[in-house]
Design an enzyme around this catalytic site. Structure first.
Site, mmCIF file in Angstrom:
data_model
loop_
_atom_site.group_PDB
_atom_site.id
_atom_site.type_symbol
_atom_site.label_atom_id
_atom_site.label_comp_id
_atom_site.label_asym_id
_atom_site.label_seq_id
_atom_site.Cartn_x
_atom_site.Cartn_y
_atom_site.Cartn_z
ATOM 1 N N GLY B 15 3.505 32.551 41.972
ATOM 2 C CA GLY B 15 2.761 31.556 42.753
ATOM 3 C C GLY B 15 1.325 31.424 42.298
ATOM 4 N N GLY B 17 -1.099 29.548 43.841
ATOM 5 C CA GLY B 17 -1.940 28.980 44.906
ATOM 6 C C GLY B 17 -3.240 29.764 45.017
ATOM 7 C CG PHE B 18 -6.202 28.743 47.946
ATOM 8 C CD1 PHE B 18 -7.315 28.301 47.257
ATOM 9 C CD2 PHE B 18 -5.566 27.860 48.797
ATOM 10 C CE1 PHE B 18 -7.798 27.003 47.414
ATOM 11 C CE2 PHE B 18 -6.031 26.558 48.962
ATOM 12 C CZ PHE B 18 -7.145 26.132 48.271
ATOM 13 C CD GLU B 174 -9.166 17.941 57.327
ATOM 14 O OE1 GLU B 174 -10.297 18.434 57.464
ATOM 15 O OE2 GLU B 174 -8.395 18.251 56.400
ATOM 16 C CG ASP B 305 -0.056 30.159 53.589
ATOM 17 O OD1 ASP B 305 -1.129 30.647 53.991
ATOM 18 O OD2 ASP B 305 0.101 28.946 53.354
ATOM 19 C CB ALA B 322 -7.641 28.620 51.518
ATOM 20 C CD GLN B 323 -12.336 31.884 53.164
ATOM 21 O OE1 GLN B 323 -12.483 33.101 53.040
ATOM 22 N NE2 GLN B 323 -12.834 31.041 52.273
#
Lengths: 434, 434
Positions: B15, B17-18, B174, B305, B322-323
Site C-alpha cells: 500500500g 497511501g499515507f 466538502e 486505516d 491521514a494523521q
C-alpha cells in the site's frame, strides 16, 4: 434561462477543433442562432498531445470546455453527440441524440489516423489524435516498464522496452524526442533494476527525410538532434505489418516490439450523406470552393482538415494543420453574412506563417516563409508560440509552470497509470518470484 | 543498474497511501531491502479527491508517482500489483504477478467504501475513494446536465439535476459544498437553456449532526454554511435502498435521482490469509498492539486505516484518517530496527493535531485540540494545511495556481468528460429534435 430565438437563421457547426471553435467565437453578435456539436465536451489542443502521452503535461491543461467557449454568447447552444449522417435534402443532421434542422451547416470534423487499409496494424498499433489515446499511450509505456521489471525472458524484456514510431512528421518526431528525454530523465532513475540502455526508440519514415513537409535544412537538423538523443531513424523504410509483436517492413528489417505508435498518415474524419462527387477519395476530404462552400451544395460548408480546397499552390488542398483551419474559419465567419445577403465574398488565401517542431530540451526547428533556424532560439520560439496558442489563461499558466518545472528538475511527474491500457495481442506471463 | 542486496532483511510494504509512503521514506538508510507494493503506480492525496470530482483540480495534481517516492533509495523496489493473499506460514505474499518472500511485512492497504452489505446500493451508487472514481463522478455530473438539456420529460430532467450525497462526514460535506459552488459558478453559466435553480443537492446524515466526529460548534457552523449555499441537509435520516432512480429511506421521504454518492462509511481494505482472531469483524480492520504488530504474529505489522489499535482513549481504534496513519508509520520506522534487535520499542501515542473541513469559498471549520474556529480564517488555514501536505513541489504549485484562478475567476476549468461514465440502471432516451 435562455429562450431560443427562432427568428434567426440556425448555423450548425459539427466539430469543436481549431476550425469549429474559431468560427463559433467569431459568429457571436452576427445575428445567427449557432449550435456547436462535438463528441466531447472539450476542445483539444492537439499539438501538445505528445506531452500528455509522455507524462510532461496533464490532459486537463491542453483541454478546454466547449461550453466555456460560447459562455455568454446569445442564442448559442452546445450539444455533445456524434453525428451519424447529414440529410442534405431535408437540411438536417441525424445524431445519436436525435435530429436537428439547419439553415447553414459547417462541417469541421477534422481528421483521424490513416492506416491505409491495414486492419492488422490498426488493431495492434496505437494512435495519438485524441486525449484518451494519449492517456492510453502514457499508461502503456509505463505498464511496459512495470512488466519489463518482472519478466525473466530477455527477448520479452527487450520487446517491452522497444518503441517503434511509424511516421516522422511533426507528431512522430516530437514524440520520439520526448520519449528519448523520458528515457534519460525519468526511466533511468525510476527503474534502477532495469538496464535502461536497452530501451530503443525507432522512428520509421517511408521516404528519404524526416519532417518532409518542412525545409531540407530543418529535416537535416532535426534528424541530427534525434540521433544525438539516441533515437534510431530509419528512412526509406515502409512498415508492411504489425501482429502485436513483430513489425515487418519492405526490407529484411524487423522489430520485436510491444509498442507501435502510428503517426504515418491522417485522413478526413468523414461524415455520411454528402454526394460522392463532393468527396476526395483515399484521403476522405470534402471538396470546397474558395469560400469553403461544399461542392454541389449552397448551404453546407467545410473547414480545416476535412476540407479540400484545390488551389494552384496547393493542388491537393491545404496542409492538415491548425493554421489553415483557423484562417478558413475566420474568413467564413466574415463571408457567411455576406453570402446569405447575396453580397460579394472574399476568396480564401492561405497565409503560411511557417511551421516548427521541437525535438527536446533546447532543440527545435523553425521554418519561417523566408528564414530557417534551429537549436535553442528555435526551441524558445516553439514554446512561446505554443503557450500563447493555448485557449485560456489557466491552461497557459499551468502549462508554463509545468514546463519550467520539468526543465529545471529534469522531471515529468505526470507518469501516472490512471486508466490502464489493455493490449490484447501481446503475450502475458507470470513470474515465480517478483 | 541496481543489484539487489540480499544480505539485508526484506521488508515488504503493501500500500502506497499515507502510511505506506511515510514508512518507505523513513526506512531509507536503515539497512533493509524494501519492496513497496501498490495496485496503482501513484500515491493519491485523498483529502482533495472531491475537488477532482467537481472539476476544480486535475487528477495529476493530487497524484504522485510512487517510484519517485523511493527514487535514489538504495535497495528499494516498487512493484505494481494486487496482493491476493498472505501466506504467513511461509512468510510470503501471493500477488497477481507472482509470489514474494518477506522477512517483515507491513500491511497498509487503507480503507474502502462500506455499503453495510446493501448490494443494490453498491451497484447503483458512486463512491469517491480513488482517482478513477472521482473522475467517474466528474464525468457523470456533466453527463447528467448534457442529458438534462435534451430531455422533454420534466421528472427525468429533475432527477438528472438532483444529487443525493449519503453521509455528512468531511467527504460528504466538502463534496456538497463544492457541488453548490459548481451550481452557482459554472452550471448556471454553462447551461443557459436549463433552469439551474431546479438543481438539488441533498445531504443525508443518519444521526443528529453533520461532521459528527468534529466539535458541536463546527457541526452547527458547517450546517449553517451548507444551508446558505443551498444544500438541503437531512439529519436523522437513514437511506434504506437505491435502485438507480429512487432513494428510499427509513421515513416517507424518497428522492428521485440519477446520482447517489455514498460517503456514509468506510471499512478496512481487507487482505486474505490472517488468522480470524487478528481481525475485527464488521469494519474489517486488523488488530495490532501498541507498536502496530499484528495480533498473533511476530513479523507482520499493520498501519493506518486498516490497523485497529484499541486504546483507552480510542477503544475502537484510531480515526481512519491521514494523521494517525502517518504518525504510526513514522514510529514504526523508528521501532522496527529496535524490535528486530530485541531492544525496547516506543509505544504509539496519537497526537491529535485537530481536524478541519471546508464548505466552500471563504468557509471552513477548524477544530484544534483546545480551540475551534470557522469562517474565512478557518478556510485560509484549511488551504494552507492542505497545500503543504501535498507531496511534491510541482503539485503544490499547480494546486495553488488552480485555487487562485478558481477563486478569482469563479471558475473550474476541469469540467471535462475525458472518460465517460456509463451507469446502466438509469433510463436512457432519445429526443426528436435536439
Amino acid at each position: 434561462m435562455n429562450i431560443p430565438d427562432s427568428s434567426q437563421k440556425r448555423i450548425v457547426i459539427i466539430g469543436g477543433g481549431f476550425a469549429g471553435v474559431t468560427i463559433a467565437q467569431k459568429l457571436n453578435h452576427k445575428g445567427f442562432q449557432v449550435v456547436l456539436i462535438d463528441k466531447q465536451n472539450y476542445h483539444t489542443f492537439q499539438p501538445l498531445l505528445y506531452q500528455v502521452a509522455t507524462g510532461g503535461l496533464e490532459a486537463g491543461s491542453i483541454a478546454y470546455p466547449l461550453r466555456k467557449v460560447i459562455q455568454g454568447f446569445s442564442n448559442f447552444y452546445f450539444r455533445m453527440t456524434s453525428v451519424k449522417e447529414i440529410d442534405t435534402q431535408n437540411h438536417k443532421i441525424i445524431s445519436e441524440i436525435g435530429e436537428l434542422r439547419y439553415d447553414y451547416l459547417v462541417i469541421a470534423t477534422g481528421s483521424k489516423t490513416n492506416f491505409f487499409g491495414n486492419k492488422e496494424i490498426e488493431r495492434n498499433a496505437m494512435s495519438m489524435k485524441t486525449i484518451p489515446q494519449s492517456l492510453n499511450i502514457r499508461s502503456f509505456i509505463l505498464e511496459n516498464f512495470e512488466q519489463a521489471v518482472l519478466t525473466k525472458d530477455v527477448n520479452e524484456r527487450n520487446a517491452l522496452m522497444n518503441f517503434v514510431l511509424v511516421g516522422a512528421g511533426p507528431t512522430g518526431v516530437e514524440l520520439a524526442g520526448a520519449l528519448a528525454e523520458m528515457k534519460k530523465e525519468i526511466l533511468q532513475k525510476d527503474y534502477p533494476d532495469l538496464d535502461i540502455q536497452k530501451m530503443q526508440i525507432n522512428l520509421i519514415q517511408s521516404n528519404d527525410r524526416v519532417l518532409n513537409t518542412m525545409s531540407e535544412k530543418s529535416s537535416i537538423a532535426s534528424e541530427k538532434f534525434l540521433e544525438n538523443l539516441g533515437v534510431k531513424v530509419y528512412k526509406n523504410l515502409r512498415v508492411t505489418n504489425y501482429d502485436g509483436r513483430t513489425v515487418t517492413t519492405n526490407t529484411d528489417i524487423v522489430f520485436d516490439t510491444a509498442t507501435v505508435i502510428w503517426t504515418a498518415g491522417v485522413q478526413g474524419a468523414a461524415i455520411h450523406g454528402l454526394k460522392a462527387d463532393a468527396l476526395v477519395d483515399r484521403v476522405e476530404r470534402i471538396k470546397v470552393n474558395e469560400i469553403n462552400l461544399v461542392k454541389g451544395y449552397d448551404n453546407i460548408f467545410a473547414l480545416g482538415d476535412i476540407a479540400c480546397m484545390e488551389t494552384t499552390q496547393y493542388p491537393q488542398g491545404h496542409p492538415m494543420m491548425a493554421q489553415p483551419a483557423m484562417q478558413q474559419a475566420a474568413l467564413l465567419a466574415e463571408n457567411l453574412p455576406k453570402y446569405i445577403a447575396g453580397k460579394p465574398t472574399k476568396p480564401f488565401v492561405y497565409h503560411d506563417k511557417g511551421s516548427m517542431a521541437t525535438i527536446g530540451r533546447n532543440l527545435a526547428v523553425v521554418d519561417l516563409p523566408k528564414y530557417h533556424f534551429s537549436g535553442f532560439f528555435a526551441w524558445f520560439v516553439w514554446m512561446f508560440v505554443h503557450l500563447f496558442s493555448l485557449i485560456g489563461f489557466k491552461n497557459k499558466a499551468v502549462v508554463f509552470m509545468n514546463w519550467v518545472y520539468n526543465y529545471v528538475r529534469y522531471d515529468r511527474e505526470g507518469r501516472l497509470i490512471v486508466r490502464p491500457y489493455k493490449k490484447k495481442s501481446f503475450v502475458t506471463f507470470t513470474s515465480d518470484e517478483v
